[in-house]
Structure formats: structure tokens, C-alpha cells
Write a protein that holds these residues in place. Structure first.
Motif, PDB file in Angstrom:
ATOM      1  N   THR A   1       0.819  -1.260  -0.120  1.00 38.20           N
ATOM      2  CA  THR A   1       0.003   0.013  -0.175  1.00 38.20           C
ATOM      3  C   THR A   1       0.938   1.339   0.006  1.00 38.20           C
ATOM      4  O   THR A   1       0.545   2.208  -0.620  1.00 38.20           O
ATOM      5  CB  THR A   1      -0.875  -0.161   1.219  1.00 38.20           C
ATOM      6  OG1 THR A   1      -1.583  -1.320   1.398  1.00 38.20           O
ATOM      7  CG2 THR A   1      -1.872   1.208   1.073  1.00 38.20           C
ATOM      8  N   GLY A   2       2.201   1.161   0.555  1.00 35.00           N
ATOM      9  CA  GLY A   2       2.912   2.335   0.717  1.00 35.00           C
ATOM     10  C   GLY A   2       3.428   2.435  -0.550  1.00 35.00           C
ATOM     11  O   GLY A   2       3.646   3.758  -1.188  1.00 35.00           O
ATOM     12  N   ALA A   3       3.720   1.622  -1.438  1.00 39.39           N
ATOM     13  CA  ALA A   3       4.382   1.677  -2.755  1.00 39.39           C
ATOM     14  C   ALA A   3       3.236   2.302  -3.669  1.00 39.39           C
ATOM     15  O   ALA A   3       3.714   2.992  -4.635  1.00 39.39           O
ATOM     16  CB  ALA A   3       4.737   0.125  -3.420  1.00 39.39           C
ATOM     17  N   TRP A   4       2.025   1.955  -3.624  1.00 42.07           N
ATOM     18  CA  TRP A   4       0.884   2.513  -4.229  1.00 42.07           C
ATOM     19  C   TRP A   4       1.095   3.888  -4.229  1.00 42.07           C
ATOM     20  O   TRP A   4       0.973   4.789  -5.001  1.00 42.07           O
ATOM     21  CB  TRP A   4      -0.443   2.091  -3.816  1.00 42.07           C
ATOM     22  CG  TRP A   4      -1.014   0.891  -4.377  1.00 42.07           C
ATOM     23  CD1 TRP A   4      -0.445   0.014  -5.320  1.00 42.07           C
ATOM     24  CD2 TRP A   4      -2.034   0.079  -3.794  1.00 42.07           C
ATOM     25  NE1 TRP A   4      -1.288  -1.076  -5.471  1.00 42.07           N
ATOM     26  CE2 TRP A   4      -2.320  -1.099  -4.697  1.00 42.07           C
ATOM     27  CE3 TRP A   4      -3.140   0.494  -2.834  1.00 42.07           C
ATOM     28  CZ2 TRP A   4      -3.297  -1.921  -4.372  1.00 42.07           C
ATOM     29  CZ3 TRP A   4      -4.168  -0.526  -2.549  1.00 42.07           C
ATOM     30  CH2 TRP A   4      -4.194  -1.897  -3.411  1.00 42.07           C
ATOM     31  N   GLU A   5       1.051   4.463  -2.939  1.00 42.36           N
ATOM     32  CA  GLU A   5       0.878   5.993  -2.640  1.00 42.36           C
ATOM     33  C   GLU A   5       2.135   6.583  -3.006  1.00 42.36           C
ATOM     34  O   GLU A   5       2.167   7.608  -3.335  1.00 42.36           O
ATOM     35  CB  GLU A   5       0.970   6.061  -0.950  1.00 42.36           C
ATOM     36  CG  GLU A   5       0.850   7.457  -0.540  1.00 42.36           C
ATOM     37  CD  GLU A   5       0.313   7.835   0.884  1.00 42.36           C
ATOM     38  OE1 GLU A   5       0.574   8.930   1.346  1.00 42.36           O
ATOM     39  OE2 GLU A   5      -0.237   6.781   1.526  1.00 42.36           O
ATOM     40  N   ALA A   6       3.550   5.945  -2.874  1.00 41.36           N
ATOM     41  CA  ALA A   6       4.654   6.688  -3.409  1.00 41.36           C
ATOM     42  C   ALA A   6       4.393   6.717  -5.027  1.00 41.36           C
ATOM     43  O   ALA A   6       4.899   7.810  -5.370  1.00 41.36           O
ATOM     44  CB  ALA A   6       5.754   5.765  -3.315  1.00 41.36           C
ATOM     45  N   ALA A   7       3.931   5.939  -5.678  1.00 38.69           N
ATOM     46  CA  ALA A   7       3.944   5.978  -6.991  1.00 38.69           C
ATOM     47  C   ALA A   7       2.879   7.198  -7.354  1.00 38.69           C
ATOM     48  O   ALA A   7       3.256   8.054  -8.285  1.00 38.69           O
ATOM     49  CB  ALA A   7       3.325   4.830  -7.626  1.00 38.69           C
ATOM     50  N   LEU A   8       1.967   7.513  -6.625  1.00 39.48           N
ATOM     51  CA  LEU A   8       0.854   8.360  -7.211  1.00 39.48           C
ATOM     52  C   LEU A   8       1.633   9.892  -6.603  1.00 39.48           C
ATOM     53  O   LEU A   8       1.649  10.759  -7.302  1.00 39.48           O
ATOM     54  CB  LEU A   8      -0.322   8.441  -6.546  1.00 39.48           C
ATOM     55  CG  LEU A   8      -1.179   6.940  -6.600  1.00 39.48           C
ATOM     56  CD1 LEU A   8      -2.500   6.865  -6.292  1.00 39.48           C
ATOM     57  CD2 LEU A   8      -1.605   6.921  -8.390  1.00 39.48           C
ATOM     58  N   VAL A   9       2.035   9.854  -5.306  1.00 37.56           N
ATOM     59  CA  VAL A   9       2.484  11.293  -4.714  1.00 37.56           C
ATOM     60  C   VAL A   9       3.692  11.809  -5.531  1.00 37.56           C
ATOM     61  O   VAL A   9       4.045  12.915  -5.378  1.00 37.56           O
ATOM     62  CB  VAL A   9       2.507  11.302  -3.306  1.00 37.56           C
ATOM     63  CG1 VAL A   9       1.187  10.985  -2.579  1.00 37.56           C
ATOM     64  CG2 VAL A   9       3.604  10.238  -2.917  1.00 37.56           C
ATOM     65  N   ASN A  10       4.588  10.900  -5.938  1.00 33.62           N
ATOM     66  CA  ASN A  10       5.726  11.455  -6.501  1.00 33.62           C
ATOM     67  C   ASN A  10       5.753  11.911  -7.982  1.00 33.62           C
ATOM     68  O   ASN A  10       6.486  12.647  -8.426  1.00 33.62           O
ATOM     69  CB  ASN A  10       6.741  10.380  -6.533  1.00 33.62           C
ATOM     70  CG  ASN A  10       7.607  10.214  -5.255  1.00 33.62           C
ATOM     71  OD1 ASN A  10       8.609  10.810  -4.791  1.00 33.62           O
ATOM     72  ND2 ASN A  10       7.148   9.069  -4.451  1.00 33.62           N
ATOM     73  N   THR A  11       4.437  11.519  -8.561  1.00 34.23           N
ATOM     74  CA  THR A  11       4.557  11.881  -9.805  1.00 34.23           C
ATOM     75  C   THR A  11       3.350  12.668 -10.382  1.00 34.23           C
ATOM     76  O   THR A  11       3.158  13.240 -11.603  1.00 34.23           O
ATOM     77  CB  THR A  11       4.367  10.736 -10.796  1.00 34.23           C
ATOM     78  OG1 THR A  11       3.224   9.991 -10.359  1.00 34.23           O
ATOM     79  CG2 THR A  11       5.445   9.878 -10.672  1.00 34.23           C
ATOM     80  N   LEU A  12       2.380  12.972  -9.487  1.00 33.89           N
ATOM     81  CA  LEU A  12       0.950  13.687  -9.857  1.00 33.89           C
ATOM     82  C   LEU A  12       0.586  14.813  -8.781  1.00 33.89           C
ATOM     83  O   LEU A  12       1.310  15.260  -7.695  1.00 33.89           O
ATOM     84  CB  LEU A  12      -0.255  12.601  -9.798  1.00 33.89           C
ATOM     85  CG  LEU A  12       0.116  11.548 -10.653  1.00 33.89           C
ATOM     86  CD1 LEU A  12      -1.139  10.463 -10.269  1.00 33.89           C
ATOM     87  CD2 LEU A  12      -0.093  11.865 -12.066  1.00 33.89           C
ATOM     88  N   SER A  13       0.050  15.744  -9.385  1.00 31.05           N
ATOM     89  CA  SER A  13      -0.589  16.878  -8.490  1.00 31.05           C
ATOM     90  C   SER A  13      -1.958  16.805  -8.282  1.00 31.05           C
ATOM     91  O   SER A  13      -2.798  16.108  -8.888  1.00 31.05           O
ATOM     92  CB  SER A  13      -0.390  18.152  -9.465  1.00 31.05           C
ATOM     93  OG  SER A  13       1.066  18.317  -9.740  1.00 31.05           O
TER      94      SER A  13
END
Length: 401
Positions: A67-79
Motif C-alpha cells: 500500500t505504501g508503494a501505491w502511495e509513493a507511485a502517485l504522490v511522487n508523480t502527480l498533482s
């Protein structure tokens, strides 16, 4: 609970059985995570992970669940407010979509029936309609753990390319990495998400992002808040074998051993063949019992798990309770929409022929004990396949020599 002799059969689709060698490595004395011994370990595991993801790009390790890896994928690339195209392939795809909503993104969900993988044609059609390129990412679960359905990641990449769309491509491989063939670079994936507790044969506690150059460029413009999940600090520290904060040192010792087992001793291609073979044997057992596999398209069958539909009027919850009580065997449950309708057989990770035969024997006896309509002979069908399939013949030839 009363004492049950023998070893517990943990045949859920993750967390999976952890090899004794890996457990012994985790049990090593903790070392200084800023000392030379840890630096050597860190460089080895980061290099090994790139081989498993089949990428030359950085792989980031977080102390977290998938679940943490999901969040990292989204918050590092999107606004905030960015549109994201996601596909409803099952329970975990739905959870990822829920997370996107909570983070202030605007996910659009392509509806699915939980029996098929992501449809490349539907993704292509929706992206073609997006003339202003409002979608900033496409998110797909490779192997949907709740259903036993695999999405065709390479075909989805081609669909994105045919639509001439610049969206980032993100893929969840939490229950497929090191179990089912996966190619981060070749399939043009920008962020691959994974966890430690499935094919990597570790306990839960590590999560991973494999990150393309395109994703790293997007991270420089992304506006979602991030601190713990920041790739930039991780990648900068990792170049010299360090981490920006205290890593899960003992789990990394276990990862070092599991990577050696996968890459040096068995070889990834053989790992994939082993999983394919056990999955086919499990499916032959299900067919022989006269039961139905949840995945409706044989081209999308999972080699990590097999989800089996219970006949109408029969409870998977009761069935699993009996199997656990009588045979000390844990099977995966039906999740959300599939609650009390499906049981799941995990056949991934540290697994061999006799473990599969024992698992299937427990299921067949459990079906009889709970009065579930079925035919006998599922275990025999699986054993016959295992005996005469390629790996079985190879082993017999080796003994004869």
C-alpha cells in the motif's frame, strides 16, 4: 486453539511461506546501517532488484506494505486534481482507486466484472477520446490477487502508444513480481509497484517502486505533498549504498538471500516455469472436481493463484473454516464483492510439487466434509500432470542418469 502437529499449510496468495534460509538471514545480528557491511548489502540488493524488475532504472525500497508503494507511485508523480485512468479488475484495483480519491486526484474507473483483466482496447478508446491529454497516468494491476486474473501489460502499453497519449503508465506487481514474467523496461512501464511478501519470499514489510526516467522527470513537477515517500532523497542516498532514514536492515538481509535464490540458484526463467506448472496442475484439479475457475479467459489465468467459485448455496467461509480446523491449511478468502463466493489457492513463492499435492488433498477432503458438490479425482489429475510435465520428466531423467 488446540495443538496441531505438523507444519501449517499457508496457501493464501500472500504473505507466502518464507524459506528457512531467509528466516535465518533475518535472524542475523543487526548492523550499523551507516557502516561498510550494510553499504555492501545495500548495493547488492538494489542491483538484484533491478534484475528482478528487468530494468536499468532505479528501484526504491520503502519500509512499508505494498500500500505504501501505491502511495509513493502517485504522490511522487502527480498533482492535486490530476485525472488518472484506472481499471476495475478486482478488490485491489478498487483499493488503489480509493487511495487516488483520498489523495485529491480524479480517478476515472473503467468498470469490470472481476473475471477479466484490463481491456487494452477500452483503454485505447478512452485515451483516444482524451484530446487534451487530461489523463496524467494509467494505472493497472498486473495480477489481481482477489480474482486470479492477469492483465496483459505489454498489450496495454501498445494501446497507450496507439492512442499517442503521454500519460504515465503505472503497474501493480505485488502478487506477480518474481512469480509471473514481468518486464518493466521492455513494456514501457513508468512506475512498477511491488511488495516483499509474495514472490520475493519475505515477510511483509518492504515495498518497492521501479522508476523510469519519464517518471523521474514528472516528479520534478508534481505537487502532491510527500516527505517519507520522496524518491529524490532515496535515490540520491542509494547511489552510494545508503538510505535517508533508518531502513529495515534485517529484512534486507533476508532479501539478499531470496534474491540469490531467485537469480543465481534457480534463475528467473525457471522460477516462472515452476509457477506456470503448479498453476496448471491446480487448474486441472479444479476442472476434475467439476468446479469453476473465476477467471473467465484462459489467456489471463494467473500463475500465482487460482480463485475457485463455490457452487450456488455453499459457503466458502464455512469450507475454509473446516479445512483450517481439520487439516491446518489456510486458503484465501473471497474479498468484498466475492465474499463467501470464492476461495483462493495460493501457489506462489517458495513452493514445490509435494506442497501443491498436499494443498489439493486438503481441499478435496474439505469439499467432501462440507458437502460441496464435486467429483473425486482432482488430486489425481494434478499429480498426473506433475508427473508427466516437463519439469517432472527432467527430474526423472536426472535420477536415471
Amino acid at each position: 486453539m488446540k495443538h496441531q502437529s505438523g507444519r501449517h499449510f499457508l496457501q493464501i496468495p500472500g504473505p507466502t511461506n518464507v524459506p528457512d534460509r531467509v528466516l535465518r538471514a533475518i535472524d542475523s545480528a543487526t548492523v550499523d546501517h551507516r557502516g561498510p557491511e550494510f553499504q555492501h548489502l545495500s548495493k547488492e540488493v538494489l542491483g538484484g532488484l533491478r534484475q528482478v524488475f528487468r530494468t536499468k532504472s532505479p528501484v526504491v525500497i520503502f519500509p512499508a506494505s505494498g500500500t505504501g508503494a501505491w502511495e509513493a507511485a502517485l504522490v511522487n508523480t502527480l498533482s492535486p486534481g490530476d485525472k488518472v485512468l484506472m481499471v476495475e479488475t478486482g478488490h485491489f484495483a478498487t483499493l488503489w482507486q480509493n487511495m487516488a480519491n483520498k489523495l485529491g486526484l480524479a480517478p476515472e474507473f473503467i468498470k469490470g466484472d472481476w473475471r477479466h483483466g484490463a481491456d487494452p482496447a477500452a483503454i485505447e478508446a478512452r485515451l483516444t477520446e482524451d484530446k487534451k491529454h487530461e489523463f496524467k497516468a494509467v494505472c493497472v494491476v498486473h495480477n489481481e490477487t482477489s480474482t486470479g486474473v492477469v492483465s496483459r501489460i505489454g498489450e496495454v502499453r501498445k494501446a497507450i502508444d496507439r492512442a499517442k497519449h503521454p500519460a504515465l503508465y503505472m503497474v501493480d506487481t505485488i502478487s506477480s513480481l518474481a512469480s509471473i514474467d514481468y518486464r518493466h523496461d521492455e513494456w514501457g512501464v513508468d512506475v512498477t509497484v511491488a511488495g516483499s511478501q509474495k514472490g520475493l519470499m519475505l515477510p511483509p514489510g518492504l515495498s518497492f517502486n521501479a522508476v523510469s526516467d519519464k517518471a523521474l522527470a514528472a516528479a520534478k513537477q508534481a505537487k502532491l505533498p510527500r516527505s517519507y515517500w520522496n524518491w529524490e532523497e532515496m535515490i540520491a542516498s542509494n547511489k552510494d549504498g545508503w538510505f535517508p532514514y533508518t531502513p529495515a536492515t534485517n529484512l534486507l538481509y533476508g532479501l539478499q538471500v531470496s534474491l540469490r535464490m531467485l537469480l543465481e540458484e534457480e534463475g528467473l526463467e525457471n522460477v516462472f516455469k515452476r509457477h506456470d506448472r503448479h498453476a496448471e496442475a491446480a487448474r486441472r484439479a479444479v476442472h476434475a472436481w467439476g468446479l469453476e475457475i473465476l477467471c473467465a479467459n484462459p489467456a489471463e489465468y494467473s500463475s500465482s493463484l487460482t480463485a475457485v467459485l463455490m457452487p450456488e448455496g455453499h459457503s466458502e467461509i464455512k469450507f475454509r473454516e473446516v479445512v483450517l480446523e481439520r487439516f491446518n491449511l489456510s486458503l484465501g478468502s473471497g474479498l468484498t464483492k466475492l465474499r463467501d463466493k470464492v476461495f483462493r489457492i495460493g501457489h506462489l513463492g517458495d513452493f514445490n510439487d509435494l506442497m501443491l499435492a498436499g494443498t489439493l488433498a486438503g481441499i478435496e477432503m474439505g469439499l467432501a466434509l462440507t458437502g460441496v458438490p464435486h467429483k473425486k479425482g482432482g488430486v489425481d489429475a494434478a499429480m498426473d500432470y506433475l508427473l508427466h510435465s516437463e519439469v517432472g520428466r527432467g527430474a526423472a531423467k536426472a535420477r536415471a542418469a
